[in-house]
Design an enzyme around this catalytic site. Sequence first.
Site, PDB file in Angstrom:
ATOM      1  N   SER A 156      14.845  49.605   7.478  1.00 49.47           N
ATOM      2  CA  SER A 156      13.453  49.769   7.742  1.00 49.47           C
ATOM      3  C   SER A 156      13.079  50.205   5.877  1.00 49.47           C
ATOM      4  CB  SER A 156      12.726  50.706   8.814  1.00 49.47           C
ATOM      5  OG  SER A 156      12.954  51.947   8.375  1.00 49.47           O
ATOM      6  N   LYS A 205      14.455  66.002  -3.711  1.00 48.36           N
ATOM      7  CA  LYS A 205      14.370  64.363  -4.662  1.00 48.36           C
ATOM      8  C   LYS A 205      14.826  65.395  -6.018  1.00 48.36           C
ATOM      9  CE  LYS A 205      13.621  61.251  -1.746  1.00 48.36           C
ATOM     10  NZ  LYS A 205      14.833  60.512  -1.128  1.00 48.36           N
ATOM     11  N   THR A 211       6.046  51.420   2.772  1.00 48.35           N
ATOM     12  CA  THR A 211       7.160  51.719   3.332  1.00 48.35           C
ATOM     13  C   THR A 211       6.911  51.646   4.970  1.00 48.35           C
ATOM     14  OG1 THR A 211       7.336  54.279   3.147  1.00 48.35           O
ATOM     15  CG2 THR A 211       8.491  53.098   1.644  1.00 48.35           C
ATOM     16  N   TYR A 235      10.664  68.123   0.078  1.00 54.69           N
ATOM     17  CA  TYR A 235      10.647  66.950  -1.141  1.00 54.69           C
ATOM     18  C   TYR A 235      10.828  66.695  -2.458  1.00 54.69           C
ATOM     19  CZ  TYR A 235      10.139  61.902  -1.105  1.00 54.69           C
ATOM     20  OH  TYR A 235      10.734  60.390  -1.584  1.00 54.69           O
TER      21      TYR A 235
END
Length: 251
Positions: A15, A163, A194, A159
């Site tokens: 995906s 990253k 997304t 997050y």
Amino acid sequence: MHLKETAAIITGGASGLGEATARHFAAQGAQVTLLDRDATRGAQVAEETGGHFAQTDVTDEASVQAAIALAKERMGGISAAVNCAGIADAIKTVGRDGPHPLDAFQRTIDINLVGTFNVARLAAEAMQTNDAAPDGARGVIINTASIAAFDGQKGQTAYAASKGGVVGLCLPMARDLAKTGIRVMTIAPGIFMTPMLAGLGEEVQAQLAADVPCPPRLGDPAEYGRLAGFIVECGYLNGEVIRIDGALRMR
């Protein structure tokens, strides 16, 4: 390197950014093997792209080793690895329900950072046996960070930390692998359409898009895929992070 001669493994290939990359690579003649936990969707995308699928947990060494072995068997080798697998949580350091759950922070780090390194190191091991091109090139690894690594917003501690770690991997890994002819690049996407964002509703999507200076819209995953393809083919790109975000700087 040319995409038509590339054999790529793509994590998160069922995906979003991973799927778009798989479709672009395959359309340009590359062989692709998709690594994802979603067996149903992964097998479907693999069939539609003429590629292969391996159900994979990127945080598990044996799982990734098995996926790479399958990819080498089906494609005859691996010359590119694109790491798109990842998760995102929105949890403040201390909120109404107390401090950020440690297990949630650990899970984000494990998937986004440890999983990326796990795949990259094992892919590099496979690539080092490739025949070298005239300039010594044997392969390329493309990792996915985020502009949150630089502009992390509230609620993005886990997050952004994960990253930021992916950004930090780029240059030392490129230096580690230079003698074997393996390049390492990182893409830092902004706000892309997304599946995660698709579920937020049109009003929220419009608000997010309005913050992007130019063009004022959400990123198309196909644009990520094309950038990844350009990196594969541009052999002098190495050890760098490329933002693809419409000049967005999050507040």
